[in-house]
Design a protein around this motif. Structure first.
Motif, PDB file in Angstrom:
ATOM      1  N   VAL A   1     -24.667   3.708 -20.930  1.00  0.00           N
ATOM      2  CA  VAL A   1     -24.360   2.289 -20.770  1.00  0.00           C
ATOM      3  C   VAL A   1     -25.258   1.450 -21.668  1.00  0.00           C
ATOM      4  O   VAL A   1     -26.307   1.908 -22.134  1.00  0.00           O
ATOM      5  N   ASP A   2     -24.842   0.218 -21.897  1.00  0.00           N
ATOM      6  CA  ASP A   2     -25.614  -0.688 -22.753  1.00  0.00           C
ATOM      7  C   ASP A   2     -26.887  -1.158 -22.048  1.00  0.00           C
ATOM      8  O   ASP A   2     -26.914  -1.273 -20.819  1.00  0.00           O
ATOM      9  N   PRO A   3     -27.936  -1.449 -22.826  1.00  0.00           N
ATOM     10  CA  PRO A   3     -29.163  -1.985 -22.211  1.00  0.00           C
ATOM     11  C   PRO A   3     -28.873  -3.241 -21.408  1.00  0.00           C
ATOM     12  O   PRO A   3     -28.114  -4.111 -21.837  1.00  0.00           O
ATOM     13  N   GLY A   4     -29.476  -3.316 -20.236  1.00  0.00           N
ATOM     14  CA  GLY A   4     -29.303  -4.483 -19.389  1.00  0.00           C
ATOM     15  C   GLY A   4     -28.151  -4.411 -18.419  1.00  0.00           C
ATOM     16  O   GLY A   4     -27.986  -5.316 -17.589  1.00  0.00           O
ATOM     17  N   THR A   5     -27.350  -3.349 -18.483  1.00  0.00           N
ATOM     18  CA  THR A   5     -26.218  -3.216 -17.568  1.00  0.00           C
ATOM     19  C   THR A   5     -26.701  -3.046 -16.129  1.00  0.00           C
ATOM     20  O   THR A   5     -27.559  -2.207 -15.854  1.00  0.00           O
ATOM     21  N   VAL A   6     -26.167  -3.845 -15.231  1.00  0.00           N
ATOM     22  CA  VAL A   6     -26.442  -3.641 -13.818  1.00  0.00           C
ATOM     23  C   VAL A   6     -25.480  -2.560 -13.319  1.00  0.00           C
ATOM     24  O   VAL A   6     -24.271  -2.761 -13.285  1.00  0.00           O
ATOM     25  N   THR A   7     -26.018  -1.421 -12.977  1.00  0.00           N
ATOM     26  CA  THR A   7     -25.207  -0.259 -12.611  1.00  0.00           C
ATOM     27  C   THR A   7     -24.968  -0.150 -11.119  1.00  0.00           C
ATOM     28  O   THR A   7     -23.938   0.377 -10.681  1.00  0.00           O
TER      29      THR A   7
ATOM     30  N   LEU B   1     -34.846  -8.111 -13.725  1.00  0.00           N
ATOM     31  CA  LEU B   1     -33.532  -8.712 -13.574  1.00  0.00           C
ATOM     32  C   LEU B   1     -33.446 -10.070 -14.244  1.00  0.00           C
ATOM     33  O   LEU B   1     -32.384 -10.503 -14.669  1.00  0.00           O
ATOM     34  N   GLY B   2     -34.569 -10.749 -14.400  1.00  0.00           N
ATOM     35  CA  GLY B   2     -34.552 -12.064 -15.016  1.00  0.00           C
ATOM     36  C   GLY B   2     -34.500 -12.050 -16.534  1.00  0.00           C
ATOM     37  O   GLY B   2     -34.285 -13.076 -17.158  1.00  0.00           O
ATOM     38  N   LEU B   3     -34.680 -10.881 -17.141  1.00  0.00           N
ATOM     39  CA  LEU B   3     -34.692 -10.807 -18.592  1.00  0.00           C
ATOM     40  C   LEU B   3     -33.284 -10.776 -19.171  1.00  0.00           C
ATOM     41  O   LEU B   3     -32.375 -10.229 -18.555  1.00  0.00           O
TER      42      LEU B   3
ATOM     43  N   GLU C   1     -33.563  -7.639 -23.936  1.00  0.00           N
ATOM     44  CA  GLU C   1     -34.991  -7.443 -23.752  1.00  0.00           C
ATOM     45  C   GLU C   1     -35.323  -6.332 -22.758  1.00  0.00           C
ATOM     46  O   GLU C   1     -36.477  -6.003 -22.550  1.00  0.00           O
ATOM     47  N   THR C   2     -34.315  -5.731 -22.137  1.00  0.00           N
ATOM     48  CA  THR C   2     -34.570  -4.683 -21.161  1.00  0.00           C
ATOM     49  C   THR C   2     -34.670  -3.307 -21.803  1.00  0.00           C
ATOM     50  O   THR C   2     -35.020  -2.341 -21.156  1.00  0.00           O
ATOM     51  N   ALA C   3     -34.336  -3.203 -23.096  1.00  0.00           N
ATOM     52  CA  ALA C   3     -34.447  -1.929 -23.793  1.00  0.00           C
ATOM     53  C   ALA C   3     -35.910  -1.714 -24.176  1.00  0.00           C
ATOM     54  O   ALA C   3     -36.350  -2.084 -25.255  1.00  0.00           O
ATOM     55  N   LEU C   4     -36.671  -1.146 -23.275  1.00  0.00           N
ATOM     56  CA  LEU C   4     -38.097  -0.969 -23.490  1.00  0.00           C
ATOM     57  C   LEU C   4     -38.359   0.018 -24.617  1.00  0.00           C
ATOM     58  O   LEU C   4     -37.572   0.933 -24.851  1.00  0.00           O
ATOM     59  N   PRO C   5     -39.457  -0.132 -25.344  1.00  0.00           N
ATOM     60  CA  PRO C   5     -39.746   0.772 -26.446  1.00  0.00           C
ATOM     61  C   PRO C   5     -39.895   2.206 -25.962  1.00  0.00           C
ATOM     62  O   PRO C   5     -40.450   2.459 -24.885  1.00  0.00           O
ATOM     63  N   GLU C   6     -39.393   3.123 -26.736  1.00  0.00           N
ATOM     64  CA  GLU C   6     -39.453   4.538 -26.395  1.00  0.00           C
ATOM     65  C   GLU C   6     -40.874   5.057 -26.524  1.00  0.00           C
ATOM     66  O   GLU C   6     -41.582   4.760 -27.476  1.00  0.00           O
ATOM     67  N   ALA C   7     -41.312   5.817 -25.526  1.00  0.00           N
ATOM     68  CA  ALA C   7     -42.634   6.442 -25.602  1.00  0.00           C
ATOM     69  C   ALA C   7     -42.596   7.577 -26.617  1.00  0.00           C
ATOM     70  O   ALA C   7     -41.528   8.059 -27.003  1.00  0.00           O
ATOM     71  N   SER C   8     -43.765   8.013 -27.053  1.00  0.00           N
ATOM     72  CA  SER C   8     -43.816   9.162 -27.956  1.00  0.00           C
ATOM     73  C   SER C   8     -43.227  10.367 -27.239  1.00  0.00           C
ATOM     74  O   SER C   8     -43.346  10.488 -26.010  1.00  0.00           O
TER      75      SER C   8
ATOM     76  N   ARG D   1     -30.652  -9.390   1.295  1.00  0.00           N
ATOM     77  CA  ARG D   1     -31.169  -8.023   1.256  1.00  0.00           C
ATOM     78  C   ARG D   1     -30.444  -7.176   0.212  1.00  0.00           C
ATOM     79  O   ARG D   1     -30.081  -6.026   0.442  1.00  0.00           O
ATOM     80  N   VAL D   2     -30.244  -7.775  -0.952  1.00  0.00           N
ATOM     81  CA  VAL D   2     -29.568  -7.097  -2.054  1.00  0.00           C
ATOM     82  C   VAL D   2     -30.506  -7.012  -3.244  1.00  0.00           C
ATOM     83  O   VAL D   2     -31.152  -8.009  -3.610  1.00  0.00           O
ATOM     84  N   VAL D   3     -30.587  -5.827  -3.861  1.00  0.00           N
ATOM     85  CA  VAL D   3     -31.338  -5.656  -5.096  1.00  0.00           C
ATOM     86  C   VAL D   3     -30.424  -5.008  -6.134  1.00  0.00           C
ATOM     87  O   VAL D   3     -29.437  -4.358  -5.785  1.00  0.00           O
ATOM     88  N   ALA D   4     -30.750  -5.191  -7.393  1.00  0.00           N
ATOM     89  CA  ALA D   4     -29.920  -4.672  -8.474  1.00  0.00           C
ATOM     90  C   ALA D   4     -30.684  -3.651  -9.312  1.00  0.00           C
ATOM     91  O   ALA D   4     -31.889  -3.787  -9.530  1.00  0.00           O
ATOM     92  N   VAL D   5     -29.965  -2.648  -9.774  1.00  0.00           N
ATOM     93  CA  VAL D   5     -30.510  -1.665 -10.709  1.00  0.00           C
ATOM     94  C   VAL D   5     -29.999  -2.036 -12.090  1.00  0.00           C
ATOM     95  O   VAL D   5     -28.793  -2.018 -12.340  1.00  0.00           O
ATOM     96  N   ARG D   6     -30.925  -2.371 -12.968  1.00  0.00           N
ATOM     97  CA  ARG D   6     -30.560  -2.772 -14.321  1.00  0.00           C
ATOM     98  C   ARG D   6     -31.019  -1.698 -15.280  1.00  0.00           C
ATOM     99  O   ARG D   6     -32.201  -1.379 -15.360  1.00  0.00           O
TER     100      ARG D   6
END
Length: 252
Positions: free
Chosen positions: A239-245, A15-17, A21-28, A227-232
């Motif tokens: 949706v775009d990378p980094g979107t909090v859904t 969440l701090g990124l 930077e949240t678009a992690l590299p795709e695995a093979s 007691r709140v958490v976010a899904v990014r």
């Protein structure tokens, strides 16, 4: 170590990124892992959107916390490998015989107000059985409904009111939400939630409510104080990378 501990360790980092930077590299391709989430969508009697999402959210977590996913259990290795990397889910729809066939594969089915979803044990995408791979991923949705007020005793998963998501995408996101919540709970709280079958409420807040709930730049504080958490989202689909859904709120 808890099976979900990698999620707790990564949560504040994610969440701090900055969004880019949240678009992690795709695995093979041969190593991409995902949890199939099967949504029962009968043509003649379609489920309500909200109960279907609630069923999917509970089913995804139930697989992770099932005794068969714990050390020594038959599901442990595939679930551990998946949770340790991307927690990608692929929602598919099924009806009739195809839904019945999906019950034969390892997983957990949850029913909420007649709506049913089955989360399967995750594995490599290239190894998905043909009976599951044939189920459609896209091409259907459900109309918005008007659920009653959320139960004060259950966690609430708030969908981002400014982001449009298909029912399949939303099902994956609320499943992420229950998993992150569970990773942060103590043993007693998790056991208490388990007594309710990991049930939850899914609702859509107003934009003002969403902004008031959002953790902002202090995810650890939001969890500790509210007691709140976010899904990014990583931005693989819709949706775009980094979107909090989703914002997931645990009562208490």
């Amino acid at each position: 170590m808890s099976l979900l501990e990698p999620l707790a360790a990564r949560y504040a980092y994610w969440l701090g990124l900055p969004a880019k930077e949240t678009a992690l590299p795709e695995a093979s391709p041969e190593e991409v892992r995902a949890m199939p989430v099967i949504l029962r969508m009968e043509k003649s009697t379609p489920p309500g959107r909200t109960p279907l999402l609630e069923a999917a959210a509970s089913a995804a977590l139930a697989v992770c916390l099932d005794e068969r996913a714990q050390p020594g259990g038959e599901w442990h290795e595939p679930v551990r490998e998946w949770v340790s990397g991307h927690i990608r889910k692929v929602s598919r729809r099924a009806r009739g015989l195809h839904w019945q066939v999906a019950q034969e594969f390892p997983g957990v089915t949850v029913s909420v107000e007649g709506a049913e979803a089955r989360a399967l044990v995750p594995g490599r995408v290239v190894d998905v059985p043909k009976e599951i791979a044939r189920l459609q991923i896209q091409g259907s949705d459900l109309p918005p409904d008007e659920p009653p007020a959320a139960s004060p005793e259950l966690p609430v998963l708030w969908l981002n009111p400014e982001v449009s998501m298909t029912v399949g995408k939303a099902a994956a996101q609320v499943g992420h939400g229950t998993m992150i919540l569970a990773s942060l709970l103590g043993d007693a709280e998790l056991a208490a939630w388990g007594e309710h079958g990991y049930r939850c409420s899914v609702r859509t807040p107003t934009v003002a409510q969403w902004k008031a709930l959002h953790p902002g730049e202090d995810p650890e504080g939001a969890w500790r104080e509210r007691r709140v958490v976010a899904v990014r989202d990583a931005g693989f689909t819709e949706v775009d990378p980094g979107t909090v859904t989703v914002l997931a709120h645990y009562p208490g």
